[in-house]
Design a protein around this motif. Structure first.
Motif, short mmCIF file in Angstrom:
data_model
loop_
_atom_site.label_atom_id
_atom_site.label_comp_id
_atom_site.label_asym_id
_atom_site.label_seq_id
_atom_site.Cartn_x
_atom_site.Cartn_y
_atom_site.Cartn_z
N THR A 174 -7.94 36.33 29.46
CA THR A 174 -8.56 37.07 30.57
C THR A 174 -8.64 38.56 30.29
O THR A 174 -9.59 39.22 30.70
N LYS A 175 -7.65 39.13 29.60
CA LYS A 175 -7.67 40.58 29.33
C LYS A 175 -8.84 40.95 28.42
O LYS A 175 -9.52 41.94 28.65
N LYS A 176 -9.06 40.15 27.40
CA LYS A 176 -10.17 40.42 26.47
C LYS A 176 -11.51 40.30 27.19
O LYS A 176 -12.40 41.13 27.00
N LEU A 177 -11.66 39.26 28.03
CA LEU A 177 -12.91 39.08 28.76
C LEU A 177 -13.13 40.21 29.77
O LEU A 177 -14.26 40.65 29.97
N LYS A 178 -12.04 40.67 30.40
CA LYS A 178 -12.17 41.77 31.36
C LYS A 178 -12.61 43.05 30.66
O LYS A 178 -13.50 43.75 31.14
N SER A 179 -12.02 43.35 29.52
CA SER A 179 -12.41 44.56 28.79
C SER A 179 -13.84 44.43 28.26
O SER A 179 -14.59 45.41 28.26
N LEU A 180 -14.21 43.24 27.84
CA LEU A 180 -15.57 43.01 27.37
C LEU A 180 -16.57 43.22 28.51
O LEU A 180 -17.62 43.86 28.33
N PHE B 215 -10.43 33.49 24.40
CA PHE B 215 -10.28 34.94 24.36
C PHE B 215 -9.20 35.49 25.28
O PHE B 215 -8.70 36.58 25.06
N ASP C 132 -16.81 46.98 29.31
CA ASP C 132 -17.58 47.66 28.26
C ASP C 132 -19.07 47.39 28.40
O ASP C 132 -19.90 48.30 28.26
#
Length: 71
Positions: free
Chosen positions: A22-28, A20, A31
């Protein structure tokens, strides 16, 4: 037996980061944190409303009993 070691968790985390990013995991994560915060606020507001409703019911019951005695 059956336990998850720290190494297994690190391997799973590394695979998630590779898939995924790091950016996607951070936004997840942010959220998910926002959703949990909103849920806690809703529960607290509901409890406060229940307390207010119960205290108002007690006041109304008390007033009606006083009216019955005076009549």
């Amino acid at each position: 037996m059956g336990g998850i070691s720290i190494w297994q968790l690190l391997i799973v985390l590394a695979i998630l980061v590779l898939i995924f990013g790091t950016k996607k995991l951070k936004s997840l994560g942010s959220d998910l944190g926002g959703a949990v915060k909103g849920f806690k606020e809703a529960v607290n507001n509901d409890e406060e409303q229940n307390k207010d409703g119960q205290s108002q019911a007690k006041v109304i019951e008390g007033e009606s009993k006083k009216d019955d005695k005076s009549a």
